[in-house]
Design an enzyme around this catalytic site. Structure first.
Site, PDB file in Angstrom:
ATOM      1  N   SER A 257      11.252  86.712 -29.051  1.00 19.69           N
ATOM      2  CA  SER A 257       9.854  87.103 -28.887  1.00 19.69           C
ATOM      3  C   SER A 257       9.699  88.612 -28.964  1.00 19.69           C
ATOM      4  O   SER A 257      10.596  89.355 -28.569  1.00 19.69           O
ATOM      5  CB  SER A 257       9.337  86.631 -27.529  1.00 19.69           C
TER       6      SER A 257
ATOM      7  N   ARG B  52     -39.166  88.426 -58.434  1.00 20.64           N
ATOM      8  CA  ARG B  52     -39.420  87.843 -57.105  1.00 20.64           C
ATOM      9  C   ARG B  52     -38.142  87.635 -56.280  1.00 20.64           C
ATOM     10  O   ARG B  52     -38.200  87.352 -55.098  1.00 20.64           O
ATOM     11  CB  ARG B  52     -40.191  86.525 -57.254  1.00 20.64           C
TER      12      ARG B  52
ATOM     13  N   ALA C  86     -32.697  83.679 -70.435  1.00 20.00           N
ATOM     14  CA  ALA C  86     -32.237  84.374 -69.225  1.00 20.00           C
ATOM     15  C   ALA C  86     -32.399  85.879 -69.355  1.00 20.00           C
ATOM     16  O   ALA C  86     -31.592  86.642 -68.837  1.00 20.00           O
ATOM     17  CB  ALA C  86     -30.771  84.022 -68.969  1.00 20.00           C
TER      18      ALA C  86
ATOM     19  N   GLU D 167     -50.786  77.516 -68.748  1.00 13.98           N
ATOM     20  CA  GLU D 167     -50.159  78.300 -67.686  1.00 13.98           C
ATOM     21  C   GLU D 167     -51.126  78.434 -66.511  1.00 13.98           C
ATOM     22  O   GLU D 167     -52.335  78.501 -66.693  1.00 13.98           O
ATOM     23  CB  GLU D 167     -49.764  79.680 -68.216  1.00 13.98           C
TER      24      GLU D 167
HETATM   25  C1  UD1 Z   1     -42.207  78.960 -67.281  1.00  8.76           C
HETATM   26  C2  UD1 Z   1     -43.200  78.199 -68.170  1.00  8.76           C
HETATM   27  C3  UD1 Z   1     -44.002  77.258 -67.290  1.00  8.76           C
HETATM   28  C4  UD1 Z   1     -43.053  76.317 -66.564  1.00  8.76           C
HETATM   29  C5  UD1 Z   1     -42.022  77.099 -65.773  1.00  8.76           C
HETATM   30  C6  UD1 Z   1     -40.968  76.183 -65.181  1.00  8.76           C
HETATM   31  C7  UD1 Z   1     -43.788  79.713 -69.994  1.00  8.76           C
HETATM   32  C8  UD1 Z   1     -44.798  80.678 -70.498  1.00  8.76           C
HETATM   33  N1  UD1 Z   1     -44.071  79.171 -68.806  1.00  8.76           N
HETATM   34  O1  UD1 Z   1     -42.956  79.714 -66.373  1.00  8.76           O
HETATM   35  O2  UD1 Z   1     -44.922  76.497 -68.081  1.00  8.76           O
HETATM   36  O3  UD1 Z   1     -43.801  75.475 -65.711  1.00  8.76           O
HETATM   37  O4  UD1 Z   1     -41.333  78.027 -66.633  1.00  8.76           O
HETATM   38  O5  UD1 Z   1     -40.018  76.901 -64.451  1.00  8.76           O
HETATM   39  O6  UD1 Z   1     -42.829  79.440 -70.686  1.00  8.76           O
HETATM   40  N2  UD1 Z   1     -37.643  84.782 -70.209  1.00  8.76           N
HETATM   41  C9  UD1 Z   1     -37.009  85.457 -71.215  1.00  8.76           C
HETATM   42  N3  UD1 Z   1     -37.712  86.329 -71.976  1.00  8.76           N
HETATM   43  C10 UD1 Z   1     -39.033  86.557 -71.771  1.00  8.76           C
HETATM   44  C11 UD1 Z   1     -39.686  85.849 -70.739  1.00  8.76           C
HETATM   45  C12 UD1 Z   1     -38.952  84.969 -69.977  1.00  8.76           C
HETATM   46  O7  UD1 Z   1     -35.821  85.267 -71.449  1.00  8.76           O
HETATM   47  O8  UD1 Z   1     -39.603  87.354 -72.518  1.00  8.76           O
HETATM   48  C13 UD1 Z   1     -36.854  83.840 -69.398  1.00  8.76           C
HETATM   49  C14 UD1 Z   1     -36.752  84.290 -67.960  1.00  8.76           C
HETATM   50  O9  UD1 Z   1     -35.552  84.994 -67.733  1.00  8.76           O
HETATM   51  C15 UD1 Z   1     -36.761  82.963 -67.203  1.00  8.76           C
HETATM   52  C16 UD1 Z   1     -37.474  82.021 -68.122  1.00  8.76           C
HETATM   53  O10 UD1 Z   1     -37.528  82.608 -69.389  1.00  8.76           O
HETATM   54  O11 UD1 Z   1     -35.443  82.479 -66.976  1.00  8.76           O
HETATM   55  C17 UD1 Z   1     -38.880  81.677 -67.647  1.00  8.76           C
HETATM   56  O12 UD1 Z   1     -39.640  82.832 -67.520  1.00  8.76           O
HETATM   57  P1  UD1 Z   1     -40.617  82.998 -66.293  1.00  8.76           P
HETATM   58  O13 UD1 Z   1     -41.366  84.264 -66.483  1.00  8.76           O
HETATM   59  O14 UD1 Z   1     -39.889  82.783 -65.031  1.00  8.76           O
HETATM   60  O15 UD1 Z   1     -41.644  81.801 -66.569  1.00  8.76           O
HETATM   61  P2  UD1 Z   1     -42.341  80.924 -65.459  1.00  8.76           P
HETATM   62  O16 UD1 Z   1     -43.485  81.679 -64.916  1.00  8.76           O
HETATM   63  O17 UD1 Z   1     -41.352  80.411 -64.524  1.00  8.76           O
HETATM   64 CA    CA Z   2     -39.315  80.793 -63.652  1.00 13.34          CA
END
Ligand code: UD1
Ligand code: CA
Length: 451
Positions: A403, A15, A9, A154
């Site tokens: 009242s 977005r 998280a 990805e």
């Molecule tokens: C990720 C997966 C993808 C999957 C999708 C499902 C990866 C590279 N991709 O993509 O295969 O289909 O989730 O929802 O894992 N986060 C961190 N630190 C970081 C990067 C991310 O804590 O350095 C956390 C973000 O807060 C988020 C989660 O990891 O909650 C996922 O990151 P996000 O960049 O949203 O990955 P997706 O593109 O959704």
């Molecule tokens: Ca995500």
């Protein structure tokens, strides 16, 4: 077997276009990440470890002692995020579950089943996939001719053929703990310069190790929230789940589409909820009540056999056989005892209203206590605020207030007294006295001491 859990998280959630961290946006009244922490409780006794980064302090404050926290200073990818938990968790557990903070619909039982699968897996990882024609930017699952998982690719790195794959990565993994900690560092850097946890799958398959991947039976559970549109979709699904749970428990919901019940609300058997009703926070409602239509009840406790129509109740307490509305407003600290009747356009704040008291029409009672069986006439108000202090009004049992009476606090009205219609009461009224006028003066004392 000891299971620890990591919830990622640290990301900003660009977005969402929000000042607040994504994982704190609420679904059914609680932060997204809170729902995931609840699900974790169904398969693990260990507090989950949440990886925080963007607005870390806000996330920690909000989730409090429901989790451990580790900081990821720079967001260098999902594998790098997992690595931040290594010092805390390495050597402490047999299985490590990794999931994301933005998937509030995932169910505890689904996660539990996956941990069971991993216990019997000779390979180092079991993961969830989802079959969907709407890829939502998810990674694609690449399988070989035998149907075995080879890698997760990805979306940005997919060939046009790979983009057509409809088996997607949910981002829920169950790892053999030692293997995870030994192999995180073998993940190559991605085309974007980050370290993707998804690439650990290929690390395993390259060594000929078994990756178990199974499709989730309810694709809704896999929804990841990336935008406000996704947030509203998840809210709708969660609302449907909550309403269904209450109907199965014996609550009638006339129109589930327009009934909004927060996740921590409790409702007794044979209560009926009418349309456009919002039950929020830690609200508790007893049995055989009728609630709504057009009612908002927030952090309020309501007893049995109550009827609340078109009203707003906040941080209040209502005992049994009470009826309120239409257009009543209970504010913080209002406490209505058994059998109170509160009719049209009443407002009550920080007041105890004794059993059987009637407040029929157009009234404001603030910082007031009433005894039993008091009648508050139409249009009665307490002048509780003198511009500096909030002052108290005390009304004893069986008082009958005419009242349009104004009670200028601090003031006490004795047992059985009768301030007449239109009086402005700025001095205490004795037991049994009848007072009238502005300011109110006595026209009759109690019989035993009358002239
Ligand atoms: C990720 C997966 C993808 C999957 C999708 C499902 C990866 C590279 N991709 O993509 O295969 O289909 O989730 O929802 O894992 N986060 C961190 N630190 C970081 C990067 C991310 O804590 O350095 C956390 C973000 O807060 C988020 C989660 O990891 O909650 C996922 O990151 P996000 O960049 O949203 O990955 P997706 O593109 O959704
Ligand atoms: Ca995500």
């Amino acid at each position: 077997m000891k299971i620890s859990t990591i919830i990622l998280a640290a990301g900003k959630g660009t977005r969402m276009r929000s000042k607040y961290p994504k994982v704190l946006h609420p679904i059914a009244g609680e932060p997204m990440a809170w729902h995931i922490i609840q699900a974790v409780k169904e398969f693990s006794d260990e507090l989950p470890t949440v990886v925080v980064g963007y607005k870390a302090e806000e996330v920690k404050d909000s989730l409090g002692d429901n989790a451990h926290f580790v900081l990821q200073n720079e967001q260098k990818g999902t594998a790098h995020a997992v690595q931040q938990a290594e010092d805390l968790l390495k050597g402490n557990s047999d299985i490590v579950v990794v999931l994301l903070g933005d998937m509030p619909l995932i169910k505890g039982q689904t996660l539990k089943a996956l941990t069971e699968t991993q216990k019997n897996n000779t390979g180092p990882v079991s993961m969830l996939t989802v079959l969907s024609e709407n890829p939502r930017g998810f990674g694609r699952i690449s399988r070989n001719k035998k149907g075995q998982v080879e890698a997760i690719i990805e979306e940005a790195d997919c060939t046009s053929e790979q983009l057509k794959i409809n088996e997607l990565n949910v981002s829920v993994y169950c790892f053999q703990a030692d293997w995870l900690w030994d192999n995180l560092e073998n993940i190559p850097v991605s085309s974007k310069g980050e370290f993707y946890l998804t690439d650990i799958i290929k690390v395993a398959t390259d060594k000929g190790l078994n990756v178990h991947a199974e499709a989730i039976s309810d694709p809704q559970e896999a929804i990841g929230i990336n935008s406000r549109v996704h947030l509203s979709e998840a809210e709708r699904i969660m609302r449907r789940r909550i309403n269904q749970t209450w109907m199965e428990a014996g609550v009638s919901i006339i129109d589930p589409q327009t009934t909004y019940i927060h996740t921590n609300v409790k409702i007794g058997q044979d209560t009926t909820i009418y349309p456009n009703t919002h039950l929020q926070g830690n609200t508790i409602i007893g049995e055989d009540c009728e609630i709504g239509p057009n009612t908002t009840i927030n952090n309020t406790c309501i007893g049995n056999n109550c009827k609340i129509i078109s009203s707003v109740l906040e941080y209040a307490k209502v005992e049994n056989h009470v009826d309120i509305g239409p257009f009543g407003h209970l504010r913080k600290g209002a406490h209505l005892a058994d059998g109170v009747h509160m009719g049209n356009y009443g407002e009550i704040k920080n007041s105890y209203i004794g059993p059987g008291t009637k407040i029929g029409h157009f009234s404001y009672l603030g910082d007031t206590t009433t005894g039993k069986n008091v009648n508050i006439g139409a249009g009665t108000i307490t002048g509780n605020y003198d511009g500096v202090n909030k002052n108290k009004t005390e009304i004893a049992d069986d008082v009958f207030i005419g009242s349009d009476t104004m009670l200028i606090a601090p003031v006490k009205i004795g047992k059985g007294a009768r301030p007449g219609a239109g009086s402005v009461v700025n001095k205490d009224v004795g037991e049994g006295e009848v007072v009238v006028g502005m300011p109110a003066r006595a026209i009759r004392r109690r019989k035993d001491n009358s002239e």
